[in-house]
Write an enzyme that holds these catalytic residues in place. Structure first.
Site, mmCIF file in Angstrom:
data_model
loop_
_atom_site.group_PDB
_atom_site.id
_atom_site.type_symbol
_atom_site.label_atom_id
_atom_site.label_comp_id
_atom_site.label_asym_id
_atom_site.label_seq_id
_atom_site.Cartn_x
_atom_site.Cartn_y
_atom_site.Cartn_z
ATOM 1 N N CYS A 50 -17.084 8.035 2.361
ATOM 2 C CA CYS A 50 -17.992 9.051 2.882
ATOM 3 C C CYS A 50 -17.522 10.406 2.342
ATOM 4 O O CYS A 50 -16.331 10.743 2.462
ATOM 5 C CB CYS A 50 -17.971 9.050 4.412
ATOM 6 S SG CYS A 50 -18.911 10.421 5.123
ATOM 7 N N ASP A 57 -16.836 3.197 3.162
ATOM 8 C CA ASP A 57 -18.146 2.590 3.362
ATOM 9 C C ASP A 57 -18.175 1.312 2.538
ATOM 10 O O ASP A 57 -17.710 1.286 1.399
ATOM 11 C CB ASP A 57 -19.267 3.523 2.901
ATOM 12 C CG ASP A 57 -19.465 4.689 3.849
ATOM 13 O OD1 ASP A 57 -19.463 4.461 5.066
ATOM 14 O OD2 ASP A 57 -19.635 5.822 3.369
#
Length: 153
Positions: A50, A57
């Site tokens: 992120c 992620d």
């Protein structure tokens, strides 16, 4: 018997890049250029960070394309996708960057990239982007597939 190949990564010790690197991608000749057919890659272990929080992620990236003269070599694609691991990118940017890089590399007839990201904060994000050669049936196909994306869900 080992076949000689101009490909750098295939058949050699795997060395991972820890920052984004387009130059990891390699191609080979499509020997079936007279036929349209799909090539699908299913990459269930894609990770990126992120850009705001730095948290990881996770996603499954699906890449489908109709080749023209060049094909992407799968190990080089794996290493390229791994190079996103420490990049701070929004999900949508990852998918579009992959699409743009593969268009630049392959000059395909048709290409689509889907990112199925795992939920964070109770929401999953699944960006989709595609491309077809302008002014051809492949552009029409891209427009149709984009307009009808995920209607069955």
């Amino acid at each position: 018997m080992k076949t000689k190949t101009p490909l750098k990564s295939l058949g050699n010790q795997t060395s991972y890049a820890f920052s984004y690197d387009f130059n990891l991608l390699e191609t080979f000749e499509n020997v079936h250029q007279g036929r349209d057919y799909f090539v699908e890659f299913h990459c269930p272990e894609f990770t990126t960070l992120c850009p705001i929080t730095g948290q990881p992620d996770f996603a499954t990236i699906r890449i489908n394309y109709i080749p023209q003269a060049k094909m992407v070599e799968s190990k080089s694609l794996k290493l390229y996708l791994f190079s996103f691991r420490n990049e701070g990118e929004f999900h949508e940017n990852c998918v579009n960057r992959i699409l743009e890089d593969l268009i630049k590399l392959l000059e395909p007839k048709y290409l689509e990239v889907l990112g199925n990201f795992t939920p964070r904060g109770g929401i999953s994000i699944n960006p989709y982007a595609n491309y077809g050669i302008p002014n051809t049936k492949y552009e029409e196909m891209a427009n149709f597939r984009l307009l009808h994306f995920n209607l069955a869900k």
